[in-house]
Scaffold this motif. Structure first.
Motif, short mmCIF file in Angstrom:
data_model
loop_
_atom_site.label_atom_id
_atom_site.label_comp_id
_atom_site.label_asym_id
_atom_site.label_seq_id
_atom_site.Cartn_x
_atom_site.Cartn_y
_atom_site.Cartn_z
N GLY A 103 45.30 8.97 -21.23
CA GLY A 103 45.10 10.35 -20.28
C GLY A 103 45.35 11.49 -21.31
N VAL A 104 46.28 11.51 -22.23
CA VAL A 104 46.44 12.36 -23.34
C VAL A 104 45.24 12.75 -24.26
CG1 VAL A 104 47.63 12.93 -25.66
CG2 VAL A 104 48.94 12.23 -23.60
N ALA A 105 44.61 11.66 -24.41
CA ALA A 105 43.23 11.74 -25.32
C ALA A 105 42.24 12.61 -24.68
CB ALA A 105 42.78 10.33 -25.74
N LEU A 106 41.97 12.16 -23.39
CA LEU A 106 41.03 13.00 -22.74
C LEU A 106 41.48 14.33 -22.28
CD1 LEU A 106 39.78 10.19 -20.13
CD2 LEU A 106 38.60 10.73 -22.30
N PHE A 107 42.62 14.60 -22.07
CA PHE A 107 43.22 15.98 -21.67
C PHE A 107 42.95 16.80 -22.87
CE2 PHE A 107 46.54 18.77 -21.68
CZ PHE A 107 46.30 19.58 -20.70
N SER A 108 43.41 16.27 -23.95
CA SER A 108 43.38 17.10 -25.39
C SER A 108 42.11 17.60 -25.58
CB SER A 108 43.90 16.33 -26.46
OG SER A 108 45.36 15.94 -26.16
N ILE A 109 40.83 16.59 -25.44
CA ILE A 109 39.53 17.11 -25.76
C ILE A 109 39.24 18.16 -24.76
CG2 ILE A 109 37.18 16.41 -25.57
CD1 ILE A 109 37.88 13.60 -26.69
N GLY A 110 39.59 18.26 -23.55
CA GLY A 110 39.21 19.03 -22.75
C GLY A 110 40.02 20.34 -22.64
#
Length: 350
Positions: A103-110
């Protein structure tokens, strides 16, 4: 009375308003009245722009670290480890860490991409005329020029810190999907190939928890058994019984068609895995006249008088058979493990 004393004189009349509306309707390319562009602080202060650049790079770097954490979770946490995490209570450590890191990985990219667009990319609104779908060479040239200008205004080539960290984040995130391949097979263990059945283990009735004797199994009956020593309150009970669950049927020896099945049975008592070879559902329906067993999930049907071969449904192969015999005390016992892996196929299975 002056116009200041009577402000209503300055308001347009209904006739003037209607005339203006007609003019706007007649000219679809009239200026819609966009507000004047206001520069952001990043547009006029390079230090602010640098701060935004570092913030975006931080988010992309955080995404990379979270992806590494996702991969590391598969190695650090065993599947059955339960931890207490406030306010979630007792949860699986592996599931919690996988969900949080991905979740953190995808949210940080967005979040990094949005912050980049809102603070560093150009935000000037441009009005353009409508044109025909088919573009002429001049329009194509203009589009390419606009694309080049947009790329230049985004700072993609100039702000290398953002560009490099974004590439790193986007390159690492797909590795999370590769780790999911671990669940498609034992990799590198052989935990799907073997069960706890072994030579000398007694067949214990699942209901009475007593060792089974040949006289306990009537012709035409279906009995479920498990290995001796497997306790229902054991921590790994569900994991073990999912592979070791056994169903026992007694068939008249002359009705058994498969020669090896007859050799592996005792006085017509045959033992097969209870786990369907389609997707691993428990088999529970038995038709004594035909010796067919049916999986209630997807209707895979097996013939227990003919090596438990598949005669209907999506199952890919026959049910594994357990070789059984009788010990000196007159109890049914296993003479080894199943002849092949239990349950549905997996990618490492030959």
């Amino acid at each position: 009375m002056s116009s200041q004393e009577n402000p209503e004189e300055n308001l347009p009349s209904e006739q003037d308003a209607a005339h203006g509306a007609v003019k706007v309707a007649d000219d679809p390319f009239a200026d819609p009245g966009l507000p004047a562009h206001k520069p952001r602080i990043q547009d006029i202060d390079e230090r602010a722009a640098r701060r935004s650049e570092r913030a975006v790079a931080f988010m992309f770097t955080l995404s990379m670290l979270a992806t590494i954490g996702f991969i590391a979770s598969y190695v650090i946490f065993p599947v059955d480890k339960i931890v207490f995490i406030f306010p979630f209570g007792h949860v699986s450590a592996l599931n919690f860490s996988l969900g949080m890191t991905l979740g953190v990985a995808l949210f940080s990219i967005g979040a990094g991409a949005v912050h980049w667009a809102r603070t560093l990319m150009s935000d000037v609104e441009v009005a353009d005329d409508r044109h025909a779908i088919a573009a002429d060479p001049e329009v194509k040239a203009k589009v390419m020029a606009d694309f080049a200008a947009g790329a230049e205004e985004s700072g993609f080539g100039r702000r290398k810190l953002i560009r490099n960290t974004m590439f790193g984040a986007l390159a690492l995130v797909p590795l999370s999907g590769l780790m999911l391949l671990r669940d498609l097979g034992p990799l590198p263990e052989e935990k799907l190939r073997k069960t706890i059945w072994a030579k000398g283990k007694l067949l214990v009735n699942m209901n009475t928890h007593e060792p089974l004797r040949p006289e306990d199994v009537a012709v035409g009956s279906l009995t479920f058994a498990m290995p001796e020593g497997l306790e229902e309150d054991a921590e790994d009970f569900q994991k073990q019984i999912a592979k070791a669950a056994l169903m026992i049927v007694r068939i008249q020896p002359e009705e058994i068609k498969d020669k090896r099945e007859l050799e592996w049975s005792h006085d017509g008592i045959v033992a097969f895995s209870k786990i369907c070879t389609h997707v691993g559902c428990p088999i529970s329906l038995y038709e004594q006249q035909t010796h067919h067993v049916l999986c209630p999930c997807h209707q895979s049907t097996f013939d227990l008088s003919d090596g438990a071969r598949v005669i209907f449904g999506p199952a890919g192969h026959a049910l594994p058979q357990l070789r059984i015999g009788v010990n000196d005390d007159g109890n049914l016992e296993a003479l080894g493990d199943f002849d092949e892996p239990v349950g549905p196929s997996f990618w490492e299975r030959g």
